[in-house]
Scaffold this motif. Sequence first.
Motif, PDB file in Angstrom:
ATOM      1  N   TRP A  65       8.511  -5.731  -4.687  1.00  0.00           N
ATOM      2  CA  TRP A  65       8.261  -4.352  -4.950  1.00  0.00           C
ATOM      3  C   TRP A  65       6.215  -5.136  -6.313  1.00  0.00           C
ATOM      4  N   ILE A  66       7.184  -6.138  -6.700  1.00  0.00           N
ATOM      5  CA  ILE A  66       6.027  -6.955  -7.244  1.00  0.00           C
ATOM      6  C   ILE A  66       4.874  -7.241  -6.225  1.00  0.00           C
ATOM      7  N   ALA A  67       5.232  -7.612  -4.761  1.00  0.00           N
ATOM      8  CA  ALA A  67       4.076  -8.043  -3.900  1.00  0.00           C
ATOM      9  C   ALA A  67       3.545  -6.476  -3.606  1.00  0.00           C
ATOM     10  N   VAL A  68       3.879  -5.509  -4.002  1.00  0.00           N
ATOM     11  CA  VAL A  68       3.180  -4.631  -3.344  1.00  0.00           C
ATOM     12  C   VAL A  68       2.159  -3.951  -5.153  1.00  0.00           C
ATOM     13  N   LEU A  69       3.265  -4.568  -5.835  1.00  0.00           N
ATOM     14  CA  LEU A  69       1.679  -3.469  -7.071  1.00  0.00           C
ATOM     15  C   LEU A  69       0.704  -4.833  -7.056  1.00  0.00           C
ATOM     16  N   HIS A  70       0.633  -6.346  -6.483  1.00  0.00           N
ATOM     17  CA  HIS A  70      -0.049  -6.957  -6.809  1.00  0.00           C
ATOM     18  C   HIS A  70      -0.949  -6.750  -5.238  1.00  0.00           C
ATOM     19  N   GLY A  71      -0.669  -6.130  -4.690  1.00  0.00           N
ATOM     20  CA  GLY A  71      -1.398  -5.761  -3.429  1.00  0.00           C
ATOM     21  C   GLY A  71      -2.461  -4.529  -3.527  1.00  0.00           C
ATOM     22  N   LEU A  72      -1.550  -3.426  -4.503  1.00  0.00           N
ATOM     23  CA  LEU A  72      -1.606  -2.780  -3.833  1.00  0.00           C
ATOM     24  C   LEU A  72      -3.291  -2.326  -3.678  1.00  0.00           C
ATOM     25  N   GLU A  73      -4.088  -2.669  -5.229  1.00  0.00           N
ATOM     26  CA  GLU A  73      -5.269  -2.720  -4.492  1.00  0.00           C
ATOM     27  C   GLU A  73      -6.766  -2.795  -3.479  1.00  0.00           C
ATOM     28  N   ALA A  74      -6.080  -3.569  -3.123  1.00  0.00           N
ATOM     29  CA  ALA A  74      -6.876  -4.759  -1.554  1.00  0.00           C
ATOM     30  C   ALA A  74      -5.729  -3.055  -0.496  1.00  0.00           C
ATOM     31  N   PHE A  75      -5.122  -2.898  -0.405  1.00  0.00           N
ATOM     32  CA  PHE A  75      -4.715  -2.115   0.639  1.00  0.00           C
ATOM     33  C   PHE A  75      -5.401  -1.257   1.499  1.00  0.00           C
ATOM     34  N   GLU A  76      -5.901  -1.687   2.303  1.00  0.00           N
ATOM     35  CA  GLU A  76      -7.070  -0.477   3.658  1.00  0.00           C
ATOM     36  C   GLU A  76      -6.108   0.938   4.213  1.00  0.00           C
ATOM     37  N   GLU A  77      -5.115   0.733   3.312  1.00  0.00           N
ATOM     38  CA  GLU A  77      -4.231   2.510   4.534  1.00  0.00           C
ATOM     39  C   GLU A  77      -4.112   2.004   5.742  1.00  0.00           C
ATOM     40  N   ARG A  78      -4.437   1.034   6.860  1.00  0.00           N
ATOM     41  CA  ARG A  78      -4.410   1.003   7.912  1.00  0.00           C
ATOM     42  C   ARG A  78      -3.069   1.594   8.487  1.00  0.00           C
ATOM     43  N   SER A  79      -1.951   1.870   7.472  1.00  0.00           N
ATOM     44  CA  SER A  79      -0.949   2.337   8.349  1.00  0.00           C
ATOM     45  C   SER A  79      -0.528   3.405   7.265  1.00  0.00           C
ATOM     46  N   SER A  80       0.510   3.707   7.181  1.00  0.00           N
ATOM     47  CA  SER A  80       1.272   4.695   6.100  1.00  0.00           C
ATOM     48  C   SER A  80       1.500   3.928   4.675  1.00  0.00           C
ATOM     49  N   LEU A  81       1.737   4.136   3.901  1.00  0.00           N
ATOM     50  CA  LEU A  81       2.705   3.637   3.005  1.00  0.00           C
ATOM     51  C   LEU A  81       3.622   2.637   2.862  1.00  0.00           C
ATOM     52  N   ARG A  82       4.815   3.539   3.561  1.00  0.00           N
ATOM     53  CA  ARG A  82       5.594   3.468   4.348  1.00  0.00           C
ATOM     54  C   ARG A  82       5.699   2.040   4.994  1.00  0.00           C
ATOM     55  N   THR A  83       4.836   2.326   5.931  1.00  0.00           N
ATOM     56  CA  THR A  83       5.458   0.807   7.047  1.00  0.00           C
ATOM     57  C   THR A  83       4.543  -0.039   6.029  1.00  0.00           C
ATOM     58  N   TRP A  84       3.560  -0.209   5.388  1.00  0.00           N
ATOM     59  CA  TRP A  84       3.587  -1.563   4.608  1.00  0.00           C
ATOM     60  C   TRP A  84       3.875  -2.267   3.738  1.00  0.00           C
ATOM     61  N   VAL A  85       5.008  -1.167   2.965  1.00  0.00           N
ATOM     62  CA  VAL A  85       6.179  -1.551   1.659  1.00  0.00           C
ATOM     63  C   VAL A  85       6.937  -2.346   2.178  1.00  0.00           C
TER      64      VAL A  85
END
Lengths: 217, 79
Positions: A65-85
């Motif tokens: 979750w810490i990594a998710v929060l730090h990557g949230l801004e850069a997440f490009e939505e090429r997959s679903s949020l669930r798959t990315w997480v």
Amino acid sequence: MSSPETSHARGASRLDERELLERLRAGDEAAFRQVLTEFGPAMLRVAGAFAADSQVAAEIVQETWIAVLHGLEAFEERSSLRTWVFTILGNCARRRAKTEARSTPISSLNTSGGDEREPNGFFDANHSRWASCWTTINTRWDALPEDSLTTREAENSIIESLRSLPANQSAVITLRDLEGFSSDQVCSLLGVSPGNQRVLLHRARLAIRQALEEALD
Amino acid sequence: MFSCRQIYDLITEYDEGSLDAGERRQFESHVVICPACRGFLSQMRATREHLGHGSAPEFPPELEESIVSAFQAWKKQQR
């Protein structure tokens, strides 16, 4: 079985997801709690497939979750949020596995995961009449009373069997059959080849089927 | 045609759609005439289905709060 990308029951549509992402990026705690409630238990179950104990599994989830929060801004939505997480979870778990004792060293993920003994229940390959045939007829379980597979004994045997699987088999069957990820997603999450993923899945399903059969006897 | 022992090894490959057309035909030709393999195939599928209906373990409240605290700290950093 539906994949996490398509399962309506497993979450919001991509349109809703975009709104959710905006809320997360804006620091909306209610939105964060909603996502945590939705993904958290499955994440813990997947992390548990890699980890030596529940404490390590919890640490892997927290680290994710810490990594998710730090990557949230850069997440490009090429997959679903669930798959990315879950991809981040897979990376955290694999990194952690390098340093933990139980563990699933990455190199071992690309093996079949132990227990390659010959199965029981077959006539010898040189048998004069029944070479490599079953020694008994397997009955269909759907002919059994409806609740046979859902007794506490059957449930406990599944839990025990999952725990006793080699970590790489446990990770694959948890992602595929318990959490509904596709084979492509699992290969990507675990860094295994499609062929190896199928071998691991096959061995894991055989082990769980065997445990269920013993519970049904 | 495949033996029962080969069917045992190939069930997941078959269900995953990874057999080639010839292997698939051999697999199906065997299963249609072999009640033991039909039973085993059905058990493997029942196992998979059953696993998909299990519920995930409870998420420990203390873990939830710890992660929410991390979220709050991240939020402060964002400002």
